[in-house]
Design an enzyme around this catalytic site. Structure first.
Site, PDB file in Angstrom:
ATOM      1  CG  ASN A   2     -32.372 -57.833  21.423  1.00  0.00           C
ATOM      2  OD1 ASN A   2     -31.617 -58.176  20.520  1.00  0.00           O
ATOM      3  ND2 ASN A   2     -33.654 -58.144  21.430  1.00  0.00           N
ATOM      4  CB  VAL A  30     -29.688 -55.587  28.761  1.00  0.00           C
ATOM      5  CG1 VAL A  30     -29.330 -56.776  27.891  1.00  0.00           C
ATOM      6  CG2 VAL A  30     -28.545 -54.580  28.790  1.00  0.00           C
ATOM      7  CB  CYS A  31     -34.529 -57.108  25.930  1.00  0.00           C
ATOM      8  SG  CYS A  31     -35.893 -58.267  25.848  1.00  0.00           S
ATOM      9  CG  LEU A  32     -29.677 -61.947  28.162  1.00  0.00           C
ATOM     10  CD1 LEU A  32     -29.575 -62.452  26.724  1.00  0.00           C
ATOM     11  CD2 LEU A  32     -28.288 -61.688  28.725  1.00  0.00           C
TER      12      LEU A  32
END
Length: 183
Positions: free
Chosen positions: A102, A109-111
């Site tokens: 992620n 950042v993949c959030l």
């Protein structure tokens, strides 16, 4: 009576000249970030650093997981809070290159709460816990690093080996990772 008109005129003249020595008003983003920071309840694995004590809109978060794949690592995130905060999420980048499904090699950042699921009631504390959770439970279903996500889904043991190798300072595939271990 004359004195009263003189005071009113002086006040009016002062307002036209600008703030002239008066302190600048805090923006809505600055007020909200002050509130968020004062109410922050960091887990024991997280620490914040403010390189410029007068600039609360730019700071670092250091996460040092004590369990999971990333245990004993030290990961630094840079936060840039924009003037539209809390209506827009802060920009968060990982400054530590990490082998993670992620987080890509550029630190993006993949959030979900940093993108489509952001809303103004969320706080910096929400983001801190979201980032910490990514280290405890990486999500291969929504990857930025597809290669790491594929390895996590197909071979958890190999994924763990790759994480440890990267954290010790080594190559995974064509990418060299600097050591990010605490000990």
């Amino acid at each position: 009576m004359i004195k009263l008109f003189t005071l009113k005129q002086q006040k009016k003249d002062g307002e036209q000249k600008g703030s002239g020595g008066q302190q600048k008003k805090a923006s809505a983003a600055q007020l909200r970030i002050q509130k968020d920071i004062s109410e922050m309840n960091l887990p024991k694995t997280c620490v914040t650093e403010f390189p410029d004590a007068d600039d609360l809109l730019n700071f670092k978060l250091i996460i040092s997981p004590d369990e999971g794949f990333y245990r004993d690592g030290r990961f630094v995130f840079n936060f840039r809070v924009g003037s539209n905060y809390p209506h827009e999420p802060p920009k968060v980048k990982c400054a530590t290159q990490v082998y993670h499904p992620n987080i890509d090699l550029e630190g993006n950042v993949c959030l979900n709460i940093l993108r489509e699921d952001w809303n103004p009631v969320l706080t910096i504390n929400s983001i801190v816990y979201g980032l910490q959770f990514l280290f405890l439970e990486p999500n291969p279903e929504d990857p930025l690093n597809k290669e790491a996500a594929d390895v996590l889904q197909s071979n958890r043991r190999q994924f763990e080996y790759n994480v440890k190798k990267a954290m010790r300072g080594g190559c995974v595939g064509e990418t060299y990772f600097e050591c990010c271990l605490l000990k």
